[in-house]
Design a protein around this motif. Structure first.
Motif, PDB file in Angstrom:
ATOM      1  N   ARG A   1       2.226   3.508  -3.404  1.00 29.28           N
ATOM      2  CA  ARG A   1       3.514   4.101  -3.104  1.00 29.28           C
ATOM      3  C   ARG A   1       3.494   4.589  -1.660  1.00 29.28           C
ATOM      4  O   ARG A   1       2.465   5.064  -1.165  1.00 29.28           O
ATOM      5  CB  ARG A   1       3.822   5.263  -4.052  1.00 29.28           C
ATOM      6  CG  ARG A   1       4.148   4.841  -5.472  1.00 29.28           C
ATOM      7  CD  ARG A   1       5.510   4.165  -5.553  1.00 29.28           C
ATOM      8  NE  ARG A   1       5.951   3.901  -6.914  1.00 29.28           N
ATOM      9  CZ  ARG A   1       5.751   2.758  -7.569  1.00 29.28           C
ATOM     10  NH1 ARG A   1       5.076   1.783  -6.972  1.00 29.28           N
ATOM     11  NH2 ARG A   1       6.206   2.604  -8.802  1.00 29.28           N
ATOM     12  N   GLY A   2       4.649   4.511  -1.001  1.00 27.57           N
ATOM     13  CA  GLY A   2       4.711   4.867   0.407  1.00 27.57           C
ATOM     14  C   GLY A   2       4.182   6.240   0.738  1.00 27.57           C
ATOM     15  O   GLY A   2       3.400   6.410   1.686  1.00 27.57           O
ATOM     16  N   PRO A   3       4.579   7.297  -0.021  1.00 24.57           N
ATOM     17  CA  PRO A   3       4.141   8.652   0.337  1.00 24.57           C
ATOM     18  C   PRO A   3       2.658   8.933   0.133  1.00 24.57           C
ATOM     19  O   PRO A   3       2.207  10.036   0.456  1.00 24.57           O
ATOM     20  CB  PRO A   3       4.994   9.533  -0.594  1.00 24.57           C
ATOM     21  CG  PRO A   3       6.199   8.717  -0.919  1.00 24.57           C
ATOM     22  CD  PRO A   3       5.682   7.316  -1.013  1.00 24.57           C
ATOM     23  N   VAL A   4       1.887   7.982  -0.392  1.00 25.23           N
ATOM     24  CA  VAL A   4       0.441   8.160  -0.417  1.00 25.23           C
ATOM     25  C   VAL A   4      -0.093   8.212   1.016  1.00 25.23           C
ATOM     26  O   VAL A   4      -1.131   8.820   1.282  1.00 25.23           O
ATOM     27  CB  VAL A   4      -0.244   7.039  -1.226  1.00 25.23           C
ATOM     28  CG1 VAL A   4      -1.759   7.084  -1.090  1.00 25.23           C
ATOM     29  CG2 VAL A   4       0.146   7.141  -2.702  1.00 25.23           C
ATOM     30  N   VAL A   5       0.639   7.612   1.936  1.00 25.79           N
ATOM     31  CA  VAL A   5       0.257   7.592   3.352  1.00 25.79           C
ATOM     32  C   VAL A   5       1.189   8.493   4.148  1.00 25.79           C
ATOM     33  O   VAL A   5       2.410   8.436   3.997  1.00 25.79           O
ATOM     34  CB  VAL A   5       0.319   6.158   3.917  1.00 25.79           C
ATOM     35  CG1 VAL A   5       0.006   6.155   5.413  1.00 25.79           C
ATOM     36  CG2 VAL A   5      -0.659   5.253   3.178  1.00 25.79           C
ATOM     37  N   ASP A   6       0.619   9.328   4.997  1.00 27.35           N
ATOM     38  CA  ASP A   6       1.381  10.120   5.955  1.00 27.35           C
ATOM     39  C   ASP A   6       1.798   9.178   7.077  1.00 27.35           C
ATOM     40  O   ASP A   6       0.978   8.777   7.910  1.00 27.35           O
ATOM     41  CB  ASP A   6       0.513  11.262   6.486  1.00 27.35           C
ATOM     42  CG  ASP A   6       1.237  12.159   7.475  1.00 27.35           C
ATOM     43  OD1 ASP A   6       2.231  11.709   8.076  1.00 27.35           O
ATOM     44  OD2 ASP A   6       0.803  13.305   7.656  1.00 27.35           O
TER      45      ASP A   6
END
Length: 306
Positions: free
Chosen positions: A226-231
């Motif tokens: 998922r995108g928000p796993v990465v800052d």
């Protein structure tokens, strides 16, 4: 576990015509609900198979479903649904359905990035013979898969033929993987880090500035979770020193003017890993199996513990 339904109360709502199923259990009422349709059909639903790509307002839809007993997602990740599921309703994900397709995309993104395919595609459009006979290879590299569930293990099996070393990472170190506590020590030796972890409070911005700083120059980050796993801001600050291949982003969809599009050494695919021709037959088999268990009053598969 819900009680066995009766023919007068069991209402199954599908995001596709019931005729698509090979052997739907008899004695159930089947409705169809897709994005853009009147949500009133959901009111009497007891078993809901949610749409795959639609962005639904679950926060307001689910409370209106007073008879809801089971929600079956078509996705492996259910972070968009789980916060709104009331106590007493069973939430199930689609574990196993997307393993082949997502693992394929993982291999494709790794190879495309390491073997510099975006560079060669650009050279082709410019009609430039941009030869490189000393480029990097996946062979002899160390791949760390963060989130070693069914998809992570499927990816590891597909990587076996590429003569690379694979280390899986899970929260507890199950299935021969390393525990999450060892991840900081694994990152400096990782040539490729693949993210396949669920999104939750523990994994939100798991990949932050400190995480990326531990990755060596030229390493590759692949996000299939998922995108928000990465800052995203932290990644933008490191783009070029490391490479990234992203099937998911934060925000998503990525706005046309977002700097991630033009960031150096970043390859982006539009959240396309799981939705392929391999999905349909597998999700149909899962739905049929879950409905058979529902009719028989047996426990559902792939239940999300909350």
């Amino acid at each position: 576990m819900p009680s066995p339904p009766t023919t007068t109360t069991a209402v199954v709502t599908l995001p596709f015509p019931v005729s698509r199923l090979q052997d739907p259990p008899a004695g159930l009422t089947y409705n169809e609900f897709r994005e853009g349709m009147d949500p009133e059909v959901l009111r009497t639903t007891t078993f809901w198979v949610t749409p795959y790509t639609a962005k639904l307002d679950y926060q307001h839809l689910i409370p209106r479903m007073e008879h809801l007993q089971v929600i079956q997602s078509q996705s492996a990740g259910v972070d968009d649904i789980a916060p709104w599921v009331p106590a007493g309703t069973t939430l199930c994900n689609a574990r196993g359905v997307h393993d082949p397709a997502t693992a394929e995309m993982g291999v494709a993104l790794i190879l495309a990035s390491i073997r510099q395919l975006p560079r060669f595609v650009k050279a082709q459009t410019e009609r430039v013979w941009d030869s490189d006979n000393a480029g990097p290879s996946l062979a002899d590299r160390h791949v760390v898969i963060v989130g070693f569930g069914s998809i992570g293990q499927a990816l590891a099996r597909r990587l076996e033929g590429f003569e690379c070393t694979v280390t899986g990472v899970t929260r507890s170190g199950r299935d021969g993987s390393a525990p999450m506590t060892e991840l900081p020590q694994l990152l400096p030796s990782a040539d490729v880090v693949v993210l396949l972890t669920p999104l939750n409070d523990e994994t939100h911005h798991l990949v932050d500035a400190a995480f990326l700083a531990r990755m060596h120059d030229g390493a590759l980050l692949v996000n299939l979770s998922r995108g928000p796993v990465v800052d995203t801001d932290a990644l933008l600050a490191e783009a070029g020193r490391i490479s990234a291949a992203l099937d998911v982003t934060d925000p998503e969809p990525l706005p046309a003017d977002h700097p991630l599009w033009a960031a150096p050494s970043v390859l982006i695919t539009p959240h396309s890993a799981g939705g392929t021709t391999a999905m349909l037959s597998r999700v149909d088999r899962l739905v049929e199996a879950q409905l058979a268990r529902y009719v028989a009053g047996e426990p559902q598969l792939n239940v999300i513990q909350r």
